[in-house]
Design a protein around this motif. Structure first.
Motif, PDB file in Angstrom:
ATOM      1  N   LYS A  82     -31.655  33.828  23.351  1.00 41.98           N
ATOM      2  CA  LYS A  82     -31.896  35.240  23.049  1.00 41.98           C
ATOM      3  C   LYS A  82     -32.437  35.386  21.637  1.00 41.98           C
ATOM      4  O   LYS A  82     -33.336  36.190  21.382  1.00 41.98           O
ATOM      5  CB  LYS A  82     -30.618  36.055  23.229  1.00 41.98           C
ATOM      6  N   THR A  83     -31.948  34.586  20.705  1.00 41.21           N
ATOM      7  CA  THR A  83     -32.438  34.624  19.325  1.00 41.21           C
ATOM      8  C   THR A  83     -33.930  34.297  19.278  1.00 41.21           C
ATOM      9  O   THR A  83     -34.704  34.980  18.607  1.00 41.21           O
ATOM     10  CB  THR A  83     -31.654  33.623  18.447  1.00 41.21           C
TER      11      THR A  83
ATOM     12  N   ASN B 151     -50.879  36.461  15.232  1.00 37.07           N
ATOM     13  CA  ASN B 151     -51.827  37.420  14.645  1.00 37.07           C
ATOM     14  C   ASN B 151     -53.255  36.922  14.746  1.00 37.07           C
ATOM     15  O   ASN B 151     -54.176  37.693  15.064  1.00 37.07           O
ATOM     16  CB  ASN B 151     -51.475  37.715  13.181  1.00 37.07           C
TER      17      ASN B 151
ATOM     18  N   LYS C 215     -36.072  34.522  21.801  1.00 34.30           N
ATOM     19  CA  LYS C 215     -36.781  35.613  22.476  1.00 34.30           C
ATOM     20  C   LYS C 215     -36.992  36.778  21.515  1.00 34.30           C
ATOM     21  O   LYS C 215     -38.102  37.295  21.379  1.00 34.30           O
ATOM     22  CB  LYS C 215     -36.009  36.086  23.703  1.00 34.30           C
ATOM     23  N   ASP C 216     -35.933  37.181  20.823  1.00 32.79           N
ATOM     24  CA  ASP C 216     -36.032  38.310  19.883  1.00 32.79           C
ATOM     25  C   ASP C 216     -37.011  38.011  18.754  1.00 32.79           C
ATOM     26  O   ASP C 216     -37.788  38.886  18.347  1.00 32.79           O
ATOM     27  CB  ASP C 216     -34.650  38.645  19.312  1.00 32.79           C
ATOM     28  N   LYS C 217     -37.009  36.770  18.270  1.00 28.69           N
ATOM     29  CA  LYS C 217     -37.929  36.389  17.200  1.00 28.69           C
ATOM     30  C   LYS C 217     -39.378  36.537  17.648  1.00 28.69           C
ATOM     31  O   LYS C 217     -40.193  37.156  16.961  1.00 28.69           O
ATOM     32  CB  LYS C 217     -37.659  34.950  16.749  1.00 28.69           C
TER      33      LYS C 217
ATOM     34  N   LEU D 247     -40.588  38.222  20.182  1.00 31.16           N
ATOM     35  CA  LEU D 247     -40.920  39.625  20.459  1.00 31.16           C
ATOM     36  C   LEU D 247     -41.226  40.364  19.158  1.00 31.16           C
ATOM     37  O   LEU D 247     -42.144  41.180  19.105  1.00 31.16           O
ATOM     38  CB  LEU D 247     -39.779  40.319  21.214  1.00 31.16           C
ATOM     39  N   SER D 248     -40.477  40.036  18.092  1.00 28.24           N
ATOM     40  CA  SER D 248     -40.751  40.682  16.796  1.00 28.24           C
ATOM     41  C   SER D 248     -42.103  40.241  16.237  1.00 28.24           C
ATOM     42  O   SER D 248     -42.742  40.976  15.489  1.00 28.24           O
ATOM     43  CB  SER D 248     -39.627  40.401  15.789  1.00 28.24           C
ATOM     44  N   TYR D 249     -42.551  39.051  16.628  1.00 29.08           N
ATOM     45  CA  TYR D 249     -43.877  38.569  16.225  1.00 29.08           C
ATOM     46  C   TYR D 249     -44.989  39.161  17.102  1.00 29.08           C
ATOM     47  O   TYR D 249     -46.151  38.895  16.882  1.00 29.08           O
ATOM     48  CB  TYR D 249     -43.962  37.042  16.351  1.00 29.08           C
ATOM     49  N   LYS D 250     -44.594  39.892  18.147  1.00 29.81           N
ATOM     50  CA  LYS D 250     -45.532  40.557  19.069  1.00 29.81           C
ATOM     51  C   LYS D 250     -46.167  39.591  20.078  1.00 29.81           C
ATOM     52  O   LYS D 250     -47.314  39.787  20.493  1.00 29.81           O
ATOM     53  CB  LYS D 250     -46.629  41.328  18.334  1.00 29.81           C
TER      54      LYS D 250
ATOM     55  N   SER E 290     -45.740  33.779  13.343  1.00 30.02           N
ATOM     56  CA  SER E 290     -46.327  35.123  13.391  1.00 30.02           C
ATOM     57  C   SER E 290     -47.803  35.079  13.019  1.00 30.02           C
ATOM     58  O   SER E 290     -48.615  35.813  13.590  1.00 30.02           O
ATOM     59  CB  SER E 290     -45.560  36.092  12.492  1.00 30.02           C
TER      60      SER E 290
END
Length: 158
Positions: free
Chosen positions: A138-139, A121, A141-143, A145-148, A117
């Motif tokens: 998927k895990t 940033n 991908k979700d990680k 995406l949460s990091y933007k 992250s």
């Protein structure tokens, strides 16, 4: 992939892989972004012809040129001031930001194992988008995406 169907792939096992021109036509037809992964051994003439073909098909804004070799990305920039350049890196350092800015790169494409992250940033704080590769779960991908992360490359539909 388009709507869950394979349109074309550089890893296709079939013998009917599309030509480069066909690939651009397919991307244009379906409104997809063409990703050109520039490898070593191409040289200036091949890069010039590639950029010219992309331009002739009206695809320069719908095509990403990615490469880890700065000299090749500089050639892409030489032949198109508005080409979408992604600087491909296995890992991250402060030199990556400097080089991406020198190239006027849209994004840096970083191996998922070296993407945190704070890396995302830092790049965003320098107005550089981030593509994370190759995320095949998927895990993962979700990680990211949460990091933007702005883009995620995968070998699988996620």
């Amino acid at each position: 992939m388009y709507n869950g169907k394979l349109v074309c792939s550089h890893d296709s096992a079939s013998n009917s892989s599309p030509s480069f021109s066909d690939y651009l036509d397919i991307c244009k037809k379906y409104g997809m972004v063409a990703v050109i992964d520039i490898k070593s051994g191409g040289g200036e003439e091949k890069i010039r012809k590639t950029v010219e073909m992309v331009n002739s098909k009206g695809m320069i804004n719908q095509t990403v040129f990615q490469c880890s070799m700065v000299s090749y990305l500089k050639l892409v920039r030489k032949y198109s001031s508005n080409a979408r350049i992604w600087y491909l890196r296995d890992s991250y350092s402060s030199d990556v930001v400097r080089t991406a800015k020198e190239l006027n790169a849209e994004a840096v494409n970083i191996n998922y194992t070296n993407t945190t992250s704070s890396v995302i940033n830092d790049l965003h704080n320098n107005n550089i988008k981030v593509c994370v590769y190759v995320v095949n779960s998927k895990t993962g991908k979700d990680k990211f995406l949460s990091y933007k992360a702005d883009y995620i490359m995968s070998n699988l539909p996620l």
